[in-house]
Design a protein around this motif. Structure first.
Motif, mmCIF file in Angstrom:
data_model
loop_
_atom_site.group_PDB
_atom_site.id
_atom_site.type_symbol
_atom_site.label_atom_id
_atom_site.label_comp_id
_atom_site.label_asym_id
_atom_site.label_seq_id
_atom_site.Cartn_x
_atom_site.Cartn_y
_atom_site.Cartn_z
ATOM 1 N N VAL A 188 115.926 34.731 82.799
ATOM 2 C CA VAL A 188 114.684 35.426 82.471
ATOM 3 C C VAL A 188 114.221 34.966 81.098
ATOM 4 N N ASP A 189 112.920 34.848 80.941
ATOM 5 C CA ASP A 189 112.397 34.373 79.669
ATOM 6 C C ASP A 189 112.279 35.519 78.664
ATOM 7 N N THR A 190 111.887 35.155 77.461
ATOM 8 C CA THR A 190 111.796 36.134 76.375
ATOM 9 C C THR A 190 110.752 37.201 76.656
ATOM 10 N N VAL A 191 109.628 36.796 77.240
ATOM 11 C CA VAL A 191 108.562 37.750 77.534
ATOM 12 C C VAL A 191 109.045 38.817 78.521
ATOM 13 N N THR A 192 109.751 38.380 79.563
ATOM 14 C CA THR A 192 110.270 39.318 80.560
ATOM 15 C C THR A 192 111.246 40.301 79.925
ATOM 16 N N ILE A 193 112.142 39.798 79.092
ATOM 17 C CA ILE A 193 113.111 40.671 78.417
ATOM 18 C C ILE A 193 112.387 41.654 77.502
ATOM 19 N N ALA A 194 111.368 41.159 76.791
ATOM 20 C CA ALA A 194 110.634 42.018 75.856
ATOM 21 C C ALA A 194 109.915 43.139 76.587
ATOM 22 N N ILE A 195 109.222 42.821 77.687
ATOM 23 C CA ILE A 195 108.482 43.833 78.434
ATOM 24 C C ILE A 195 109.434 44.842 79.061
ATOM 25 N N THR A 196 110.533 44.352 79.637
ATOM 26 C CA THR A 196 111.530 45.247 80.224
ATOM 27 C C THR A 196 112.081 46.202 79.170
ATOM 28 N N SER A 197 112.373 45.668 78.001
ATOM 29 C CA SER A 197 112.934 46.488 76.920
ATOM 30 C C SER A 197 111.938 47.523 76.432
ATOM 31 N N ILE A 198 110.678 47.124 76.324
ATOM 32 C CA ILE A 198 109.649 48.057 75.846
ATOM 33 C C ILE A 198 109.473 49.219 76.817
ATOM 34 N N ILE A 199 109.407 48.918 78.119
ATOM 35 C CA ILE A 199 109.248 49.974 79.126
ATOM 36 C C ILE A 199 110.473 50.883 79.143
ATOM 37 N N ALA A 200 111.671 50.279 79.117
ATOM 38 C CA ALA A 200 112.900 51.070 79.139
ATOM 39 C C ALA A 200 113.014 51.938 77.888
ATOM 40 N N LEU A 201 112.719 51.353 76.737
ATOM 41 C CA LEU A 201 112.798 52.113 75.485
ATOM 42 C C LEU A 201 111.763 53.237 75.475
ATOM 43 N N GLY A 202 110.564 52.947 76.003
ATOM 44 C CA GLY A 202 109.525 53.976 76.072
ATOM 45 C C GLY A 202 109.950 55.147 76.934
ATOM 46 N N ALA A 203 110.528 54.852 78.114
ATOM 47 C CA ALA A 203 110.990 55.928 78.999
ATOM 48 C C ALA A 203 112.104 56.730 78.336
ATOM 49 N N TYR A 204 113.022 56.045 77.688
ATOM 50 C CA TYR A 204 114.166 56.704 77.056
ATOM 51 C C TYR A 204 113.725 57.606 75.905
ATOM 52 N N VAL A 205 112.843 57.110 75.066
ATOM 53 C CA VAL A 205 112.416 57.871 73.889
ATOM 54 C C VAL A 205 111.454 58.989 74.262
ATOM 55 N N PHE A 206 110.411 58.645 75.046
ATOM 56 C CA PHE A 206 109.382 59.637 75.352
ATOM 57 C C PHE A 206 109.903 60.749 76.255
ATOM 58 N N ALA A 207 110.680 60.390 77.292
ATOM 59 C CA ALA A 207 111.165 61.408 78.232
ATOM 60 C C ALA A 207 112.422 62.098 77.738
ATOM 61 N N GLY A 208 113.244 61.396 76.963
ATOM 62 C CA GLY A 208 114.502 61.968 76.531
ATOM 63 C C GLY A 208 114.429 62.730 75.225
ATOM 64 N N PHE A 209 113.600 62.253 74.289
ATOM 65 C CA PHE A 209 113.574 62.847 72.955
ATOM 66 C C PHE A 209 112.250 63.545 72.630
ATOM 67 N N MET A 210 111.146 62.847 72.805
ATOM 68 C CA MET A 210 109.861 63.426 72.401
ATOM 69 C C MET A 210 109.382 64.496 73.375
ATOM 70 N N ARG A 211 109.537 64.252 74.662
ATOM 71 C CA ARG A 211 109.213 65.243 75.689
ATOM 72 C C ARG A 211 107.830 65.858 75.506
ATOM 73 N N GLU A 212 107.789 67.166 75.231
ATOM 74 C CA GLU A 212 106.497 67.857 75.130
ATOM 75 C C GLU A 212 105.677 67.389 73.940
ATOM 76 N N GLN A 213 106.325 66.787 72.939
ATOM 77 C CA GLN A 213 105.581 66.316 71.773
ATOM 78 C C GLN A 213 104.653 65.161 72.152
ATOM 79 N N THR A 214 105.021 64.416 73.185
ATOM 80 C CA THR A 214 104.142 63.363 73.690
ATOM 81 C C THR A 214 102.841 63.960 74.204
ATOM 82 N N CYS A 215 102.960 65.072 74.932
ATOM 83 C CA CYS A 215 101.772 65.733 75.487
ATOM 84 C C CYS A 215 100.952 66.407 74.386
ATOM 85 N N LEU A 216 101.649 66.955 73.392
ATOM 86 C CA LEU A 216 100.965 67.731 72.357
ATOM 87 C C LEU A 216 100.258 66.850 71.332
#
Length: 465
Positions: A188-216
């Motif tokens: 896999v190229d660098t772009v693929t790894i970067a996009i995968t990491s960004i989506i995974a990190l976004g799901a982990y941070v927003f759903a796991g830690f920020m939660r309702e603060q994302t909505c607020l």
């Protein structure tokens, strides 16, 4: 009433722990069964096609594939090229107006049931409850000093969160001609790894830690929803007239002159964003209806009618008038017209996607050339696009009322690669005295997929006078 007294005492002991969250502490929402909780679980299934889609095959090919390298977008039998990308505009217009229309009628029901932030957060908090226990245990664990048991539970929880986040990131990339084998083999190229990491990190941070603060605080929809709703919008609403003056039960008995609200705070306890619905509409309310489940459960226990918190409109609550039918509301009808227009154009585009495109460009510099034998020659550039996923063979002919109009060469069995545009130059010549008032020329391109025509003009010195 004695068993209900015990239940109510438990409610008050539990309710004292709930305060409206403003971001200074984690919201550990209580999970309570009921109609709207069940609806939330069912509505989460809308995201199942996202995870299943990359594994579907159609005609020996991935059914849904966005081939960026070859600029081809496959949706089962339909192949869309950049030239048809205008349909994406119709899709976005339809979704935007549909969201506005739904908000006008039912408030932020999209946020409450279908938004990926809500769904992923619901899933992450469910895992948190499976691992760490009910809200009271989770709060106790947060305050506890570091120990082997605490580290073990936290590690298990976060590993599960990371697994879901990575699955989300990888699944997204599977739509773009990437496979699981590519990840495991490191192909896999660098772009693929970067996009995968960004989506995974976004799901982990927003759903796991920020939660309702994302909505607020992050989601702009929370800020603009007030411009979309009106007094006819049906929302989860606390019946102030029935509930106030609120007050706790005195030894299981209702206090005279108090309303039906017993101030148990269960509506706040179950709210995923920490909103107290009794304070009126707030931008933090995602219209999920979980507070209705909680309140109905309590009303049933104390022997009061359900519906102290219910889906209703402001006009129905204050004026005791039924909510106006949506087809009688001008704003909703305007939305409906735009929706029908966008959907009609999209349907027309999908049903009329041709297997090839054909365009003829007449040379402008110069328009014509006079040859040594006195004849007039015009140059044309024929652009033929193959909009299929296989190589195409085409034949090109022309017709005209001009006498003795001839081409420099025959154009039969021209090869056009898949997804490519091929330029073919054609030179037509005729004597000026053979060109009458009708100087039109029709080029015809034909293949196994169909036939296309394009009308153009043959220029002479006479046509320029």
């Amino acid at each position: 009433m004695s068993d209900k007294k015990i239940q109510l005492e438990t409610l008050y002991e539990e309710g004292d722990q709930w305060v409206q969250n403003l971001g200074d502490s984690t919201v550990h929402a209580k999970r309570m069964g009921g109609l709207f909780r069940n609806l939330k679980w069912v509505s989460m299934l809308i995201w199942m096609p996202f995870f299943i889609g990359p594994y579907l095959t159609w005609n020996d090919r991935q059914a849904i594939l966005f081939d960026m390298e070859n600029r081809q977008y496959h949706l089962f039998d339909v192949t869309i090229f950049p030239q048809d990308i205008w349909m994406l505009t119709m899709v976005l217009l339809f979704l935007a107006i549909f969201l506005a229309a739904i908000t006008t009628v039912l408030g932020r029901v999209f946020c409450g049931y279908f938004c990926f932030q809500t769904v992923w957060t619901d899933l992450f908090t469910q895992i948190e409850q499976w691992v760490e226990g009910i809200p009271s245990k989770r709060r106790k664990l947060e305050k506890a000093s570091m120990s082997f048991n605490k580290i073990k539970l936290k590690v298990i929880k976060h590993l599960l969160w990371i697994a879901i986040a990575l699955l989300s990131g990888v699944t997204w990339m599977l739509y773009f001609n990437v496979t699981w084998a590519d990840y495991f083999s490191g192909n896999v190229d660098t772009v693929t790894i970067a996009i995968t990491s960004i989506i995974a990190l976004g799901a982990y941070v927003f759903a796991g830690f920020m939660r309702e603060q994302t909505c607020l605080w992050i989601c702009p929809y929370a800020r603009i929803q007030g411009a979309m709703i009106d007094e006819q919008t049906v929302l989860p609403t606390y019946d102030y007239y029935r509930g106030e003056q609120r007050g706790k039960l005195n030894k299981g008995e209702f206090v005279k002159d108090n309303g039906d609200c017993i101030d148990c705070n269960q509506c706040v306890a179950v709210c995923p964003t920490g909103v107290d619905i009794r304070k009126g509409q707030e931008y933090g309310c995602i219209t999920c209806g979980l507070c209705i489940d909680a309140c109905d459960s309590v009303m049933e226990k104390v022997g009061k009618p359900k519906g102290l918190i219910r889906y209703t409109s402001l006009v129905e609550l204050e004026s005791n008038k039924s909510t106006q039918a949506f087809y009688k509301r001008p704003r909703v009808m305007v939305y409906a017209v735009i929706l029908i227009g966008a959907l009609s154009m999209l349907a027309y585009g999908m049903m009329n996607i041709a297997s090839m495109e054909f365009k003829v460009l007449h040379d402008r510099q110069p328009l014509f050339v006079q040859l040594s034998d006195g004849s007039i020659r015009n140059k044309y550039e024929l652009k033929v696009m193959n909009k299929t996923d296989a190589e195409m063979m085409v034949d090109i002919t022309y017709s005209s009322s001009i006498k003795s109009l001839k081409s420099k060469k025959q154009l039969n069995s021209v090869r056009i690669p898949s997804g490519n545009v091929k330029s073919i130059f054609v030179y037509l010549s005729a004597y000026e005295n053979n060109v009458g008032d009708d100087n039109g020329v029709t080029f015809v391109v034909s293949s196994d997929q169909g036939t296309l025509e394009y009308d153009t003009t043959f220029f002479t010195p006479k046509s320029m006078r």
